[in-house]
Scaffold this active site. Structure first.
Site, mmCIF file in Angstrom:
data_model
loop_
_atom_site.group_PDB
_atom_site.id
_atom_site.type_symbol
_atom_site.label_atom_id
_atom_site.label_comp_id
_atom_site.label_asym_id
_atom_site.label_seq_id
_atom_site.Cartn_x
_atom_site.Cartn_y
_atom_site.Cartn_z
ATOM 1 N N ASP A 1 0.884 -1.171 0.000
ATOM 2 C CA ASP A 1 0.000 0.000 0.000
ATOM 3 C C ASP A 1 0.918 1.216 0.000
ATOM 4 O O ASP A 1 1.575 1.509 1.000
ATOM 5 C CB ASP A 1 -0.886 -0.048 1.268
ATOM 6 C CG ASP A 1 -1.568 1.268 1.556
ATOM 7 O OD1 ASP A 1 -1.741 2.079 0.631
ATOM 8 O OD2 ASP A 1 -1.946 1.475 2.737
ATOM 9 N N GLY B 1 1.516 4.879 0.224
ATOM 10 C CA GLY B 1 0.801 6.048 0.732
ATOM 11 C C GLY B 1 1.537 7.341 0.441
ATOM 12 O O GLY B 1 2.520 7.357 -0.307
ATOM 13 N N ASN B 2 1.044 8.425 1.051
ATOM 14 C CA ASN B 2 1.647 9.736 0.814
ATOM 15 C C ASN B 2 3.013 9.893 1.459
ATOM 16 O O ASN B 2 3.798 10.744 1.058
ATOM 17 C CB ASN B 2 0.724 10.846 1.343
ATOM 18 C CG ASN B 2 -0.401 11.134 0.384
ATOM 19 O OD1 ASN B 2 -0.167 11.299 -0.804
ATOM 20 N ND2 ASN B 2 -1.626 11.170 0.887
ATOM 21 N N TYR C 1 -16.941 7.206 -4.426
ATOM 22 C CA TYR C 1 -17.004 8.407 -5.262
ATOM 23 C C TYR C 1 -15.765 8.470 -6.143
ATOM 24 O O TYR C 1 -14.783 7.758 -5.918
ATOM 25 C CB TYR C 1 -17.201 9.670 -4.427
ATOM 26 C CG TYR C 1 -16.096 10.011 -3.461
ATOM 27 C CD1 TYR C 1 -16.061 9.483 -2.177
ATOM 28 C CD2 TYR C 1 -15.090 10.902 -3.825
ATOM 29 C CE1 TYR C 1 -15.061 9.823 -1.291
ATOM 30 C CE2 TYR C 1 -14.082 11.254 -2.941
ATOM 31 C CZ TYR C 1 -14.071 10.710 -1.688
ATOM 32 O OH TYR C 1 -13.069 11.050 -0.811
ATOM 33 N N VAL D 1 -7.619 4.970 -3.304
ATOM 34 C CA VAL D 1 -7.701 3.512 -3.423
ATOM 35 C C VAL D 1 -7.422 2.814 -2.090
ATOM 36 O O VAL D 1 -7.984 1.750 -1.796
ATOM 37 C CB VAL D 1 -6.762 3.006 -4.546
ATOM 38 C CG1 VAL D 1 -5.300 3.279 -4.197
ATOM 39 C CG2 VAL D 1 -6.978 1.537 -4.836
ATOM 40 N N ASP D 2 -6.572 3.433 -1.247
ATOM 41 C CA ASP D 2 -6.293 2.843 0.065
ATOM 42 C C ASP D 2 -7.536 2.880 0.958
ATOM 43 O O ASP D 2 -7.798 1.952 1.725
ATOM 44 C CB ASP D 2 -5.102 3.544 0.743
ATOM 45 C CG ASP D 2 -5.221 5.072 0.717
ATOM 46 O OD1 ASP D 2 -6.076 5.614 -0.020
ATOM 47 O OD2 ASP D 2 -4.440 5.732 1.438
ATOM 48 N N SER E 1 -0.887 10.510 7.412
ATOM 49 C CA SER E 1 -0.593 11.923 7.158
ATOM 50 C C SER E 1 -1.892 12.722 7.090
ATOM 51 O O SER E 1 -1.923 13.897 7.443
ATOM 52 C CB SER E 1 0.244 12.090 5.897
ATOM 53 O OG SER E 1 -0.298 11.362 4.825
ATOM 54 N N THR F 1 -1.526 25.997 27.580
ATOM 55 C CA THR F 1 -1.527 26.064 26.118
ATOM 56 C C THR F 1 -1.304 24.685 25.506
ATOM 57 O O THR F 1 -2.028 24.267 24.594
ATOM 58 C CB THR F 1 -0.431 27.034 25.629
ATOM 59 O OG1 THR F 1 -0.661 28.311 26.215
ATOM 60 C CG2 THR F 1 -0.453 27.167 24.112
#
Lengths: 210, 210
Positions: free
Chosen positions: B11, B13-14, B74, B79-80, B98, B150
């Site tokens: 797979d 990926g990015n 859609y 595809v992943d 990511s 914070t």
């Protein structure tokens, strides 16, 4: 200090210089604000410490940041958030600017809050992850049902996640919105109040009490 | 196609090249993966189209992306994500990499979803807004009550907003998590399943049906 119509109030944020003349709020670039108003009496609060050297010598301008205090505040809490939280004794306060801050106040005491990226920041983040996710916020996205296009799924992710967390904390509370995207976001909440003067209302209370 | 233990699944990926050998999942840099596995039979799916010229000529590697289909998908759906949604006929699927994608599948039909920034993306965004917001994710943050520092307010904002929106859509559904931050996020949900092999399970179903 006393207030009258000739005293300006300014909230110096991370991106803009917001100035209130008792009637309307103006949003200016830092240098424009200094050029235009340096000869008028003005009380300001600031989170933009890099600007200090440019403005602290202006004789008619007074930094009142150190006077803005709310019970329950934490040490590094932004002065604009404190002023916002001073505007009403009870409520959930959303300031939607370069960051989105959400704060809860009960009977004049600060109870805590959270910080989300601003809408522009979110969009830039998707763009940095992948060109496939580089799109514009769909400001008309329907948040009543799960979408099936990339643009809508991003817009839904941003707006619906912000809304879901605010909803979780808003039970029985009045919702007050301010900031550049405050009006847009407030439309997703029933009975929410949008008012760009909230921070100045908080400042005015402090000045009036001195 | 037939499956046996010697066929690898990948797979792409990015950020990483994820490889499954039927036993464990390995996460490699693109070039490392190509160097290491170019002489083994491998079926892959990819969202990293910039990599095509580097891998499409490898004779033992087959791109099965075009075979990964789910009813209701859609046009530009990754595809992943489709492979992930094929892993079980019903559920809410979270891939926390990511980007964080969240998808709902009912009786084998894709019903929609949403896309949030990945945890690293969120942190970078705060840093870009202001140095005051440049901090690390507090992975121990208590999401049961509103925080007052914070660092905690940022960590709470990220985790609690993701959780609030997933909670809204998870009623009565099984929750499946995968991806680099999937294990961490899954811990915030009761009865959630973390499995780094889900995308490969989906791929395997498609290969098995061919």
């Amino acid at each position: 200090m006393n207030t009258n119509d000739t005293v300006l109030l300014a909230d110096i944020g991370n991106t803009y210089f917001h100035i209130y003349d008792g009637d309307a709020v103006e949003h200016l670039a830092y240098d424009d604000a200094i050029d235009t108003y340096q000869n008028q009496k003005l009380y300001y609060i600031t989170v933009k410490h890099q600007l200090s050297s440019k403005i602290e010598h202006i004789p008619l301008w007074t930094n009142i940041s150190s006077h803005i205090k709310i019970k329950g505040e934490y040490e590094t809490m932004g002065v604009d958030r404190k002023a916002l939280c001073l505007s009403h004794r009870d409520g959930l306060f959303v300031d939607a600017g370069s960051a989105i801050t959400v704060d809860v106040v009960e009977q004049g005491v600060y109870k805590g809050g959270f910080i989300l990226p601003g809408l522009k920041g979110y969009m830039q983040t998707y763009k940095n992850i992948s060109t496939v996710l580089d799109t514009n916020l769909d400001k008309e996205v329907n948040i009543e049902e799960l979408p099936t296009t990339t643009k809508e799924q991003i817009s839904y992710g941003i707006i619906a996640s912000i809304k879901a967390l605010i909803d979780k904390h808003s039970k029985g509370k009045k919702l007050y919105f301010t900031g550049g995207d405050g009006k847009f976001l407030s439309a997703y909440f029933k009975d929410a109040i949008y008012d760009e003067k909230l921070v100045f209302d908080g400042m005015q209370k402090v000045i009036g009490n001195k």
